[in-house]
Design an enzyme around this catalytic site. Sequence first.
Site, PDB file in Angstrom:
ATOM      1  N   HIS A 197      52.392  60.381  19.212  1.00 24.87           N
ATOM      2  CA  HIS A 197      53.100  61.081  20.288  1.00 24.87           C
ATOM      3  C   HIS A 197      52.176  62.014  21.082  1.00 24.87           C
ATOM      4  O   HIS A 197      52.581  62.538  22.125  1.00 24.87           O
ATOM      5  CB  HIS A 197      54.345  61.821  19.766  1.00 24.87           C
ATOM      6  CG  HIS A 197      54.091  63.074  18.986  1.00 24.87           C
ATOM      7  ND1 HIS A 197      54.146  63.124  17.614  1.00 24.87           N
ATOM      8  CD2 HIS A 197      53.805  64.335  19.380  1.00 24.87           C
ATOM      9  CE1 HIS A 197      53.907  64.357  17.202  1.00 24.87           C
ATOM     10  NE2 HIS A 197      53.695  65.117  18.267  1.00 24.87           N
ATOM     11  N   ASP A 238      53.657  57.014  13.822  1.00 30.07           N
ATOM     12  CA  ASP A 238      53.263  58.133  14.683  1.00 30.07           C
ATOM     13  C   ASP A 238      51.801  58.517  14.458  1.00 30.07           C
ATOM     14  O   ASP A 238      51.466  59.693  14.323  1.00 30.07           O
ATOM     15  CB  ASP A 238      54.168  59.346  14.473  1.00 30.07           C
ATOM     16  CG  ASP A 238      54.000  60.402  15.570  1.00 30.07           C
ATOM     17  OD1 ASP A 238      53.384  60.073  16.606  1.00 30.07           O
ATOM     18  OD2 ASP A 238      54.478  61.532  15.396  1.00 30.07           O
ATOM     19  N   GLY A 266      51.431  71.718  19.925  1.00 34.80           N
ATOM     20  CA  GLY A 266      49.972  71.699  20.042  1.00 34.80           C
ATOM     21  C   GLY A 266      49.294  71.419  18.725  1.00 34.80           C
ATOM     22  O   GLY A 266      48.163  70.936  18.673  1.00 34.80           O
ATOM     23  N   ASN A 267      49.989  71.735  17.582  1.00 36.60           N
ATOM     24  CA  ASN A 267      49.458  71.425  16.259  1.00 36.60           C
ATOM     25  C   ASN A 267      49.579  69.935  15.924  1.00 36.60           C
ATOM     26  O   ASN A 267      48.941  69.466  14.975  1.00 36.60           O
ATOM     27  CB  ASN A 267      50.199  72.212  15.176  1.00 36.60           C
ATOM     28  CG  ASN A 267      49.624  73.592  14.939  1.00 36.60           C
ATOM     29  OD1 ASN A 267      50.093  74.566  15.515  1.00 36.60           O
ATOM     30  ND2 ASN A 267      48.597  73.677  14.113  1.00 36.60           N
ATOM     31  N   SER A 268      50.392  69.205  16.675  1.00 38.47           N
ATOM     32  CA  SER A 268      50.631  67.796  16.364  1.00 38.47           C
ATOM     33  C   SER A 268      49.311  67.041  16.252  1.00 38.47           C
ATOM     34  O   SER A 268      48.454  67.128  17.126  1.00 38.47           O
ATOM     35  CB  SER A 268      51.490  67.152  17.449  1.00 38.47           C
ATOM     36  OG  SER A 268      52.792  67.671  17.438  1.00 38.47           O
ATOM     37  N   GLY A 308      63.048  39.299   9.274  1.00 35.75           N
ATOM     38  CA  GLY A 308      64.286  39.095  10.029  1.00 35.75           C
ATOM     39  C   GLY A 308      65.486  39.727   9.380  1.00 35.75           C
ATOM     40  O   GLY A 308      66.609  39.620   9.890  1.00 35.75           O
TER      41      GLY A 308
END
Length: 666
Positions: free
Chosen positions: A67, A97, A186-188, A238
């Site tokens: 992200h 992520d 901002g730490n992400s 599936g």
Amino acid sequence: MVTSRGETSDPSPTAVAAQEVAARVLPAVVRIEAIRLAPMQGRMVKAQVGGSGAIIDDTGHVLTNYHVTEDAEFFLCHLTDGTVFEARKVGEDALTDLAVLKLDLASANLGERPLPVARFGDSDALRVGDTVLALGSPASLAQAVTQGVVANAALVMPEGAGIVLAGENVGLIVRWILHDASIFPGNSGGPLVNLAGEIVGINELGVARLGGAIPGNLARRIADELVANGSVKRGWSGLTVQKRLGERAELPGLIVADVAPDSPAAEAGVEPGWVLVSYAGEPIGPSGDTALAEFYRRETSLPPESDVAATFETDGAGAPARVEATLRLRVRDPALEPGREVRAWGAIFRDLNATMARRMRFPDTNGVLVQDVRPGGPAGQGEPELRNGDVLLAIEGDTVRDLEALQAWTQEGFPEGSEPRLVLVDFRRGTERMQSVVELREASQRQVTPQARRAWIGVETQPLTPKLGARLGIDAPSGVRITAVHPGTRAEQAGLAVGDVVLAIDGAVVTSRRTEDADTFARQVRQYRSGREVPLRLWRAGTTIEIPIVLEQQPVPGGELPAFVDARLELTVRELAFEDRNRLRLQPEQPGILIENVERAGWAALAGLRADDVLLEAGGEPVRDVAHFETLRNSVLEGDGDWWILQLLRAGQTLYVQINLQAARS
């Protein structure tokens, strides 16, 4: 350390360890700056975004969150010592992520210093209560460290509560490390490390007042695959499963909720309603969020073409019948294909994959999906207009199977700089196959309607209201007071001055007497031909006088002057008009051209350009006129430089800005 009582005490062993870890690991933590391109009303709008990451090997690979890099390009990575590297995207994985960047080591000078690198530890060894440090760039300002303890070593989000990125539910396979070390926007992407200075997690989200980190073991495996292949290939059966219901909710197994057509599970004869009790040699535990997450984690960890043994209970009348099946896994499609702007259409399109087609109930994957349409653009003004969710199938009878085909047709059938062209489009909307006529045109075309030039006097005025007239001692029912005389005009040459009150022109009374009559005098002047000499009756300093003046032709309005609409840099420039010089208080001889418009959230806006800036120089060369600017712009785009430096005049001061040319060339 000095206590509140003035006594001294030594730092705790934990504090000393934390200080040592921070000093050792923080140099490998980068502050990331990037430009994000996000769809909005048929165009990719640009925004500056930030995050954190960690250098994980000696070649300069940086691990961060998806992200942070999602829809982003043109990365800069800042080290704690002030070194700045350019970086490129190696690969990203929305389902976990996670993403990997690669530093351009030649873009900065490290000298003899080695590249700082953070190493991985074993996240499975974490226990509740262990001390951890969260490293990153809160608010994208500078690197920082916070300390906390592990609150939960393997958090499973309830179904539907996880974060969704690019259509993927991250909670399908991620079991978060929950901790109370403070993290902020901002730490992400920054690392969570243990007291041995090893990465045990990648910080991702906040849960109430706690932080959630992706386990380091999972992050290391995904990073290795991204570095090796640029993407993560996962197996897919599936099967869509869900928790068991009612009185059987506590029993082991998961209900088969859906079986995708033509999938491995469908080919094996699996039917909705069966209960999956074993998969890939592992039994399915008691039903619940943990069992659900474990199934998806297990399946997505297997490579395509794997043969997977699965055991089902048909759960019919009497004792449940058991069915053994072998599923040959296929490649798992992404939930969404990336969107791409096609300027000539004023829209953003996506390719279709089988997963998307199945979810949207399309018969096949042919065509391109209309993701986002600009209301006033070509697609948005088609007859009928194209809408989000339509599937474009053909143009002028030529089949459009995918986005690459659409771009190739557009480039050949409507090259940049072409005159508008009407095209017949076949598209699917719901169950209907429809046709539309779309006028392809440049994304921003400036419409100019020349006006006849009328007579004009080079002054600005205000109506003479009764109260103003009485206060000035003027015995007249109406008129206009001169508030400004434009330099170099016939009005200045005739001796008109601020404070003069024009009572009549050529014997006709000036009828302005209300504030809403501001344009009345100008309309009276426009009734004459330019070049004619007319007398003005003035009130000046208590005396009525008459002054002859030769009427001039109205200055050419800015809307009729030469202009250049730059679809790549997303701005419009034009020649300076008389009204611009007056409004912006520029000298008559001021060189340069006017920046008339800057597209919101476009490349020019991101560089800091604004409407009403006066462009003085481009690349160190004075800009003579609009045509010269276009020549300079074309030349610089054909070169290999990354930045274009512009000098501007804004609010009486000069300044410099730079535009990213990599972006304009894309």
